[in-house]
Write an enzyme that holds these catalytic residues in place. Structure first.
Site, PDB file in Angstrom:
ATOM      1  N   LYS A  45       0.813  -1.214   0.000  1.00 51.69           N
ATOM      2  CA  LYS A  45       0.000   0.000   0.000  1.00 51.69           C
ATOM      3  C   LYS A  45       0.853   1.275   0.000  1.00 51.69           C
ATOM      4  O   LYS A  45       0.583   2.195  -0.757  1.00 51.69           O
ATOM      5  CB  LYS A  45      -0.867  -0.043   1.257  1.00 51.69           C
ATOM      6  CG  LYS A  45      -2.065   0.817   1.290  1.00 51.69           C
ATOM      7  CD  LYS A  45      -3.022   0.340   2.383  1.00 51.69           C
ATOM      8  CE  LYS A  45      -2.353  -0.050   3.684  1.00 51.69           C
ATOM      9  NZ  LYS A  45      -1.929   1.095   4.516  1.00 51.69           N
ATOM     10  N   ARG A  62      -8.944   4.050   9.470  1.00 46.50           N
ATOM     11  CA  ARG A  62      -8.808   2.620   9.746  1.00 46.50           C
ATOM     12  C   ARG A  62      -9.955   2.107  10.610  1.00 46.50           C
ATOM     13  O   ARG A  62     -10.054   0.897  10.806  1.00 46.50           O
ATOM     14  CB  ARG A  62      -7.508   2.383  10.497  1.00 46.50           C
ATOM     15  CG  ARG A  62      -6.323   1.899   9.668  1.00 46.50           C
ATOM     16  CD  ARG A  62      -5.167   1.740  10.623  1.00 46.50           C
ATOM     17  NE  ARG A  62      -4.099   0.883  10.213  1.00 46.50           N
ATOM     18  CZ  ARG A  62      -2.972   1.288   9.621  1.00 46.50           C
ATOM     19  NH1 ARG A  62      -2.828   2.544   9.284  1.00 46.50           N
ATOM     20  NH2 ARG A  62      -2.014   0.429   9.373  1.00 46.50           N
ATOM     21  N   ARG A 116      10.576 -11.108   4.683  1.00 48.94           N
ATOM     22  CA  ARG A 116      11.197  -9.793   4.847  1.00 48.94           C
ATOM     23  C   ARG A 116      11.745  -9.634   6.271  1.00 48.94           C
ATOM     24  O   ARG A 116      12.846  -9.121   6.470  1.00 48.94           O
ATOM     25  CB  ARG A 116      10.157  -8.699   4.558  1.00 48.94           C
ATOM     26  CG  ARG A 116      10.753  -7.313   4.533  1.00 48.94           C
ATOM     27  CD  ARG A 116       9.739  -6.265   4.138  1.00 48.94           C
ATOM     28  NE  ARG A 116       8.825  -5.958   5.236  1.00 48.94           N
ATOM     29  CZ  ARG A 116       7.817  -5.096   5.157  1.00 48.94           C
ATOM     30  NH1 ARG A 116       7.563  -4.473   4.031  1.00 48.94           N
ATOM     31  NH2 ARG A 116       7.054  -4.848   6.187  1.00 48.94           N
ATOM     32  N   ARG A 145      14.235  -7.917  11.128  1.00 48.48           N
ATOM     33  CA  ARG A 145      13.243  -7.182  11.931  1.00 48.48           C
ATOM     34  C   ARG A 145      12.748  -8.089  13.047  1.00 48.48           C
ATOM     35  O   ARG A 145      11.736  -8.782  12.900  1.00 48.48           O
ATOM     36  CB  ARG A 145      12.061  -6.772  11.060  1.00 48.48           C
ATOM     37  CG  ARG A 145      12.440  -5.857   9.924  1.00 48.48           C
ATOM     38  CD  ARG A 145      11.162  -5.434   9.257  1.00 48.48           C
ATOM     39  NE  ARG A 145      11.423  -4.613   8.099  1.00 48.48           N
ATOM     40  CZ  ARG A 145      10.553  -3.748   7.607  1.00 48.48           C
ATOM     41  NH1 ARG A 145       9.385  -3.599   8.155  1.00 48.48           N
ATOM     42  NH2 ARG A 145      10.842  -3.036   6.541  1.00 48.48           N
ATOM     43  N   ARG A 205      -1.593  -8.232  13.196  1.00 50.74           N
ATOM     44  CA  ARG A 205      -1.861  -7.041  12.369  1.00 50.74           C
ATOM     45  C   ARG A 205      -2.896  -7.357  11.285  1.00 50.74           C
ATOM     46  O   ARG A 205      -3.760  -6.547  10.990  1.00 50.74           O
ATOM     47  CB  ARG A 205      -0.584  -6.529  11.691  1.00 50.74           C
ATOM     48  CG  ARG A 205       0.351  -5.830  12.638  1.00 50.74           C
ATOM     49  CD  ARG A 205       1.350  -4.957  11.880  1.00 50.74           C
ATOM     50  NE  ARG A 205       2.282  -4.363  12.817  1.00 50.74           N
ATOM     51  CZ  ARG A 205       3.575  -4.674  12.895  1.00 50.74           C
ATOM     52  NH1 ARG A 205       4.102  -5.543  12.062  1.00 50.74           N
ATOM     53  NH2 ARG A 205       4.339  -4.102  13.792  1.00 50.74           N
TER      54      ARG A 205
HETATM   55  P1  AMP Z   1       1.146   1.727   8.599  1.00 55.70           P
HETATM   56  O1  AMP Z   1       2.460   2.263   8.171  1.00 55.70           O
HETATM   57  O2  AMP Z   1      -0.020   2.367   7.903  1.00 55.70           O
HETATM   58  O3  AMP Z   1       1.065   0.226   8.555  1.00 55.70           O
HETATM   59  O4  AMP Z   1       0.974   2.125  10.140  1.00 55.70           O
HETATM   60  C1  AMP Z   1       1.881   1.674  11.113  1.00 55.70           C
HETATM   61  C2  AMP Z   1       1.238   1.722  12.486  1.00 55.70           C
HETATM   62  O5  AMP Z   1       0.860   3.062  12.817  1.00 55.70           O
HETATM   63  C3  AMP Z   1      -0.034   0.906  12.625  1.00 55.70           C
HETATM   64  O6  AMP Z   1       0.223  -0.457  12.887  1.00 55.70           O
HETATM   65  C4  AMP Z   1      -0.696   1.615  13.811  1.00 55.70           C
HETATM   66  O7  AMP Z   1      -0.067   1.250  15.023  1.00 55.70           O
HETATM   67  C5  AMP Z   1      -0.353   3.064  13.560  1.00 55.70           C
HETATM   68  N1  AMP Z   1      -1.380   3.721  12.722  1.00 55.70           N
HETATM   69  C6  AMP Z   1      -1.211   4.221  11.463  1.00 55.70           C
HETATM   70  N2  AMP Z   1      -2.345   4.748  11.005  1.00 55.70           N
HETATM   71  C7  AMP Z   1      -3.277   4.582  11.984  1.00 55.70           C
HETATM   72  C8  AMP Z   1      -4.653   4.890  12.093  1.00 55.70           C
HETATM   73  N3  AMP Z   1      -5.341   5.467  11.086  1.00 55.70           N
HETATM   74  N4  AMP Z   1      -5.281   4.588  13.255  1.00 55.70           N
HETATM   75  C9  AMP Z   1      -4.622   4.009  14.263  1.00 55.70           C
HETATM   76  N5  AMP Z   1      -3.331   3.640  14.211  1.00 55.70           N
HETATM   77  C10 AMP Z   1      -2.654   3.934  13.078  1.00 55.70           C
END
Ligand code: AMP
Length: 188
Positions: free
Chosen positions: A13, A88, A127, A133, A144
């Protein structure tokens, strides 16, 4: 164009968001990136959300909504944006609608990258192993995915009903997926 991109963690994404936004001349706004840069710089926000990100949970809606509300007022987002990782949750959907309608704006489309969950988990495990990681254990990766399925996948139904959902096959080469997305977007 005002767009959202949805898709489970590991669907590519972030990569697609950056490429699509560049082609459309709009900023890609990633809440995950905003949180990560705050953690890196050890800001007050960063310290508040660090443990949540490490565990793969969701940052509380009030915190996230405030950040997006602020970011959308920047000059670069005046004529459009691509939101990656937001909304989200259902309350975030509601908050976004309010933020946009305050300025007389609305979303043009919601992109959903569809992928095979098992293939994505396999890719993320590889990965994690090759990039060392240590935090990305199988249980964190699966958690997740489960959170996405439970909390975020239902948003696609909401946007489908609103006539905004554009589903695109997210499997395959990066260039192919970008082309597919651009082709699938409403006229721009
Ligand atoms: P991402 O890079 O979009 O996968 O986001 C990494 C992490 O940031 C997620 O696993 C959440 O812990 C937090 N996060 C990002 N966007 C949101 C959101 N819209 N609502 C809540 N937590 C978020």
């Amino acid at each position: 164009m005002r767009l959202i991109i949805l898709g489970p963690p590991g669907a590519g994404k972030g990569t697609q968001a950056a490429r699509i936004a560049e082609r459309l001349g709009i900023p890609a706004i990633s809440t995950g990136d905003i949180f990560r840069s705050n953690i890196k710089n050890q800001t007050e926000l960063g310290r508040r959300v660090e443990a949540i990100l490490a565990a793969g949970g969701y940052v509380p809606d009030e915190v996230t909504n405030e950040i997006v509300d602020d970011r959308l007022t920047w000059a670069d987002a005046e004529n459009g944006f691509l939101l990656d990782g937001f909304p989200r949750t259902a309350p975030q959907v509601e908050a976004l609608e309010q933020m946009l309608s305050r300025h007389g704006h609305a979303l043009d489309a919601v992109l959903e990258l569809t992928v095979d969950e098992e293939a994505v988990v396999e890719r993320l495990l590889k990965r994690a192993a090759t990039e060392g990681r240590a935090d990305d254990t199988e249980s964190v990766i699966r958690e997740r995915q489960a959170i996405y399925r439970r909390e975020t996948a239902p948003l696609a139904d909401h946007y489908q009903q609103a006539g905004l959902l554009v589903q695109v096959d997210g499997m395959g080469a990066v260039d192919e997926v970008t082309d597919r997305v651009i082709d699938a977007l409403p006229a721009h």
